[in-house]
Design a protein around this motif. Structure first.
Motif, PDB file in Angstrom:
ATOM      1  N   GLU A 132      -1.516 -28.994  55.162  1.00 31.29           N
ATOM      2  CA  GLU A 132      -0.342 -28.764  55.946  1.00 31.29           C
ATOM      3  C   GLU A 132      -0.358 -27.160  56.542  1.00 31.29           C
ATOM      4  O   GLU A 132      -0.681 -26.490  55.535  1.00 31.29           O
ATOM      5  N   ARG A 133       0.005 -26.724  57.691  1.00 32.25           N
ATOM      6  CA  ARG A 133       0.356 -25.470  57.863  1.00 32.25           C
ATOM      7  C   ARG A 133       1.656 -24.956  58.352  1.00 32.25           C
ATOM      8  O   ARG A 133       2.471 -25.911  58.724  1.00 32.25           O
ATOM      9  N   VAL A 134       1.928 -23.535  58.121  1.00 34.74           N
ATOM     10  CA  VAL A 134       3.032 -23.258  58.337  1.00 34.74           C
ATOM     11  C   VAL A 134       3.053 -21.932  58.813  1.00 34.74           C
ATOM     12  O   VAL A 134       2.166 -21.159  58.485  1.00 34.74           O
ATOM     13  N   VAL A 135       4.074 -21.342  59.781  1.00 29.29           N
ATOM     14  CA  VAL A 135       3.935 -20.081  59.949  1.00 29.29           C
ATOM     15  C   VAL A 135       5.278 -19.331  59.481  1.00 29.29           C
ATOM     16  O   VAL A 135       6.473 -19.907  59.848  1.00 29.29           O
ATOM     17  N   TYR A 136       5.061 -18.416  58.992  1.00 26.23           N
ATOM     18  CA  TYR A 136       6.165 -17.459  58.298  1.00 26.23           C
ATOM     19  C   TYR A 136       6.399 -16.199  59.162  1.00 26.23           C
ATOM     20  O   TYR A 136       5.413 -15.490  59.144  1.00 26.23           O
ATOM     21  N   VAL A 137       7.552 -15.916  59.765  1.00 27.16           N
ATOM     22  CA  VAL A 137       7.930 -14.495  60.416  1.00 27.16           C
ATOM     23  C   VAL A 137       9.013 -13.843  59.811  1.00 27.16           C
ATOM     24  O   VAL A 137       9.782 -14.424  59.153  1.00 27.16           O
ATOM     25  N   ASN A 138       8.497 -12.596  59.386  1.00 26.00           N
ATOM     26  CA  ASN A 138       9.862 -11.721  58.764  1.00 26.00           C
ATOM     27  C   ASN A 138       9.984 -10.586  59.772  1.00 26.00           C
ATOM     28  O   ASN A 138       9.217  -9.810  60.107  1.00 26.00           O
ATOM     29  N   THR A 139      11.240 -10.408  59.809  1.00 29.19           N
ATOM     30  CA  THR A 139      11.850  -9.254  60.753  1.00 29.19           C
ATOM     31  C   THR A 139      13.104  -8.501  60.174  1.00 29.19           C
ATOM     32  O   THR A 139      13.426  -8.982  59.134  1.00 29.19           O
ATOM     33  N   HIS A 140      13.377  -7.698  60.833  1.00 24.67           N
ATOM     34  CA  HIS A 140      14.190  -6.575  60.578  1.00 24.67           C
ATOM     35  C   HIS A 140      14.850  -5.910  61.569  1.00 24.67           C
ATOM     36  O   HIS A 140      14.278  -5.093  62.413  1.00 24.67           O
ATOM     37  N   PHE A 141      16.041  -6.416  62.194  1.00 28.31           N
ATOM     38  CA  PHE A 141      16.604  -5.734  63.325  1.00 28.31           C
ATOM     39  C   PHE A 141      17.314  -4.355  63.188  1.00 28.31           C
ATOM     40  O   PHE A 141      17.681  -4.205  62.055  1.00 28.31           O
ATOM     41  N   ASP A 142      17.529  -3.641  64.281  1.00 30.13           N
ATOM     42  CA  ASP A 142      17.964  -2.515  64.053  1.00 30.13           C
ATOM     43  C   ASP A 142      19.603  -2.506  63.885  1.00 30.13           C
ATOM     44  O   ASP A 142      20.364  -3.649  64.185  1.00 30.13           O
ATOM     45  N   HIS A 143      20.063  -1.413  62.878  1.00 32.90           N
ATOM     46  CA  HIS A 143      21.361  -1.489  62.468  1.00 32.90           C
ATOM     47  C   HIS A 143      22.325  -0.694  63.213  1.00 32.90           C
ATOM     48  O   HIS A 143      23.553  -0.869  63.053  1.00 32.90           O
ATOM     49  N   GLU A 144      21.883  -0.262  64.360  1.00 32.37           N
ATOM     50  CA  GLU A 144      22.716   0.824  65.105  1.00 32.37           C
ATOM     51  C   GLU A 144      22.834   0.080  66.600  1.00 32.37           C
ATOM     52  O   GLU A 144      23.884   0.341  67.234  1.00 32.37           O
ATOM     53  N   GLY A 145      21.751  -0.309  67.231  1.00 33.22           N
ATOM     54  CA  GLY A 145      21.529  -0.573  68.566  1.00 33.22           C
ATOM     55  C   GLY A 145      22.075  -2.064  68.745  1.00 33.22           C
ATOM     56  O   GLY A 145      21.293  -2.896  68.614  1.00 33.22           O
ATOM     57  N   PRO A 146      23.211  -2.350  69.421  1.00 31.39           N
ATOM     58  CA  PRO A 146      23.483  -3.671  69.765  1.00 31.39           C
ATOM     59  C   PRO A 146      22.521  -4.231  71.041  1.00 31.39           C
ATOM     60  O   PRO A 146      22.284  -5.539  70.860  1.00 31.39           O
ATOM     61  N   THR A 147      22.407  -3.282  71.845  1.00 34.61           N
ATOM     62  CA  THR A 147      21.157  -3.937  73.003  1.00 34.61           C
ATOM     63  C   THR A 147      19.964  -4.435  72.288  1.00 34.61           C
ATOM     64  O   THR A 147      19.452  -5.001  72.665  1.00 34.61           O
ATOM     65  N   ALA A 148      19.624  -3.369  71.145  1.00 34.29           N
ATOM     66  CA  ALA A 148      18.135  -3.735  70.623  1.00 34.29           C
ATOM     67  C   ALA A 148      18.068  -4.927  69.776  1.00 34.29           C
ATOM     68  O   ALA A 148      17.250  -5.613  69.898  1.00 34.29           O
ATOM     69  N   ARG A 149      19.377  -5.426  69.135  1.00 34.31           N
ATOM     70  CA  ARG A 149      19.471  -6.587  68.424  1.00 34.31           C
ATOM     71  C   ARG A 149      19.353  -7.680  69.518  1.00 34.31           C
ATOM     72  O   ARG A 149      18.728  -8.750  69.287  1.00 34.31           O
ATOM     73  N   ARG A 150      20.062  -7.767  70.474  1.00 38.07           N
ATOM     74  CA  ARG A 150      20.248  -8.665  71.478  1.00 38.07           C
ATOM     75  C   ARG A 150      18.845  -9.133  71.931  1.00 38.07           C
ATOM     76  O   ARG A 150      18.416 -10.168  72.330  1.00 38.07           O
ATOM     77  N   ALA A 170       9.058 -20.844  60.131  1.00 40.54           N
ATOM     78  CA  ALA A 170      10.180 -20.382  59.679  1.00 40.54           C
ATOM     79  C   ALA A 170      10.512 -18.688  59.816  1.00 40.54           C
ATOM     80  O   ALA A 170       9.434 -18.150  60.156  1.00 40.54           O
ATOM     81  N   LEU A 171      11.607 -18.272  60.285  1.00 40.98           N
ATOM     82  CA  LEU A 171      11.837 -17.151  60.440  1.00 40.98           C
ATOM     83  C   LEU A 171      12.820 -16.545  59.663  1.00 40.98           C
ATOM     84  O   LEU A 171      14.055 -16.938  59.460  1.00 40.98           O
ATOM     85  N   GLY A 172      12.558 -15.534  58.746  1.00 38.14           N
ATOM     86  CA  GLY A 172      13.489 -14.763  57.942  1.00 38.14           C
ATOM     87  C   GLY A 172      13.670 -13.516  58.296  1.00 38.14           C
ATOM     88  O   GLY A 172      12.794 -12.781  58.557  1.00 38.14           O
ATOM     89  N   GLY A 173      14.833 -12.852  57.614  1.00 39.04           N
ATOM     90  CA  GLY A 173      14.971 -11.283  57.782  1.00 39.04           C
ATOM     91  C   GLY A 173      16.190 -10.728  57.514  1.00 39.04           C
ATOM     92  O   GLY A 173      17.203 -11.549  57.311  1.00 39.04           O
ATOM     93  N   ASP A 174      16.189  -9.634  57.870  1.00 40.40           N
ATOM     94  CA  ASP A 174      17.741  -8.902  57.939  1.00 40.40           C
ATOM     95  C   ASP A 174      17.837  -8.779  59.215  1.00 40.40           C
ATOM     96  O   ASP A 174      17.209  -7.776  60.234  1.00 40.40           O
ATOM     97  N   PHE A 175      18.881  -9.406  59.950  1.00 36.74           N
ATOM     98  CA  PHE A 175      19.122  -9.250  61.292  1.00 36.74           C
ATOM     99  C   PHE A 175      20.203  -8.482  61.638  1.00 36.74           C
ATOM    100  O   PHE A 175      20.602  -8.259  62.827  1.00 36.74           O
ATOM    101  N   ASN A 176      20.814  -7.950  60.481  1.00 36.68           N
ATOM    102  CA  ASN A 176      21.958  -7.003  60.735  1.00 36.68           C
ATOM    103  C   ASN A 176      23.081  -7.583  61.929  1.00 36.68           C
ATOM    104  O   ASN A 176      23.473  -6.971  62.593  1.00 36.68           O
ATOM    105  N   CYS A 177      23.048  -8.905  61.864  1.00 38.78           N
ATOM    106  CA  CYS A 177      24.249  -9.513  62.498  1.00 38.78           C
ATOM    107  C   CYS A 177      24.595 -10.806  61.669  1.00 38.78           C
ATOM    108  O   CYS A 177      24.023 -11.417  60.876  1.00 38.78           O
ATOM    109  N   THR A 178      26.040 -11.028  61.897  1.00 37.51           N
ATOM    110  CA  THR A 178      26.652 -12.375  61.265  1.00 37.51           C
ATOM    111  C   THR A 178      26.365 -13.618  62.077  1.00 37.51           C
ATOM    112  O   THR A 178      26.142 -13.503  63.387  1.00 37.51           O
TER     113      THR A 178
END
Length: 265
Positions: A132-150, A170-178
């Motif tokens: 079986e195959r799986v793709v895992y993506v790890n990211t970290h959104f900016d903590h200050e820029g609301p446009t950048a996060r969007r 699966a996509l995991g990370g710190d998205f700096n948003c609730t």
């Protein structure tokens, strides 16, 4: 845990900051590594390690193969957003890093109103036993820029189908948003466009384990700040938890808690 289940973890380990005093990397690095080792993820995405921290964790977690570039143009400059996977279980079929900006292939590029370059690292893995195959993506959104996060959320929706190429993702990370913020709504398709992603916490068959936050001040939890997420497109979620492990008597190894998700692919 069933041997056919894949355990994924996302963990912001906090960059080494001298002002953290007793909670600088020298005082907590071993506890971060121990937390990952104890929960035994098959694939793990880390956020914020500097090259020296990354070196320490690779040495401590030698069951894992690691991929990912620094968010700056240099190979060892500034923060990484690496993906680690168990080398005894998986073959890597592909991997890469792209920037959360208007020029995703340009190393070091800063997007929109972000304060720093932000990246996503991905790995396509094949289970040697099941094929079986799986793709895992790890990211970290900016903590200050609301446009950048969007816009980062929109960029991921644009790129993930091509990355998945029909495989579970699966996509995991710190998205700096609730889950009440716009980037989260975009990612789960509650905005103005469709999305195949679902928050693993929302579709787990069992009550989510652990606290309702993923933030700490090292000595206590910061309630209601769940900004670290795992989203899935394809895998079936079999369990979800926020791991509130302490590194000693009354302190946490990072200012974030890891999210641990069991997936059937």
């Amino acid at each position: 845990m069933d041997t056919d289940t894949l355990r994924a973890m996302t963990y912001n380990v906090r960059r080494d900051v001298a002002d953290d005093g007793d909670y600088d990397w020298d005082g907590r690095g071993a506890a971060v590594a121990s937390t990952v080792r104890f929960h035994r993820p098959d694939v793990v995405g880390l956020q914020e390690p500097l090259s020296s921290q990354y070196d320490d964790l690779k040495a401590e977690l030698d069951a894992y193969e690691w991929v990912g570039q620094s968010r700056l143009a240099g190979e060892r400059e500034d923060e990484f957003c690496p993906v680690g996977y168990r080398r005894s279980r998986f073959d890597r079929l592909g991997s890469g890093t792209f920037w959360l900006s208007e020029t995703p292939e340009k190393p070091g590029s800063v997007g929109w109103d972000a304060s720093w370059p932000r990246i996503a690292t991905w790995a396509r893995l094949r289970d040697r036993t099941t094929d079986e195959r799986v793709v895992y993506v790890n990211t970290h959104f900016d903590h200050e820029g609301p446009t950048a996060r969007r816009e980062a959320a929109h960029l991921l929706l644009d790129r993930l189908p091509e990355l998945a190429d029909g495989d579970p993702l699966a996509l995991g990370g710190d998205f700096n948003c609730t889950d009440t913020d716009e980037p989260y709504a975009i990612l789960v398709g509650e905005g103005d466009r469709e999305s195949g992603l679902a928050d693993a916490r929302q579709i787990t068959p069992h009550r989510p384990h652990g606290p309702d936050t993923t933030r700490t001040d090292f000595e206590s939890l910061r309630p209601g700040i769940r900004i670290d997420h795992v989203f899935v497109d394809g895998p079936r979620v079999e369990g979800y938890g926020v791991a509130a492990d302490m590194g000693g008597n009354g302190w946490y190894p990072s200012d974030h808690l890891p999210v641990v998700v069991d997936l059937a692919v």
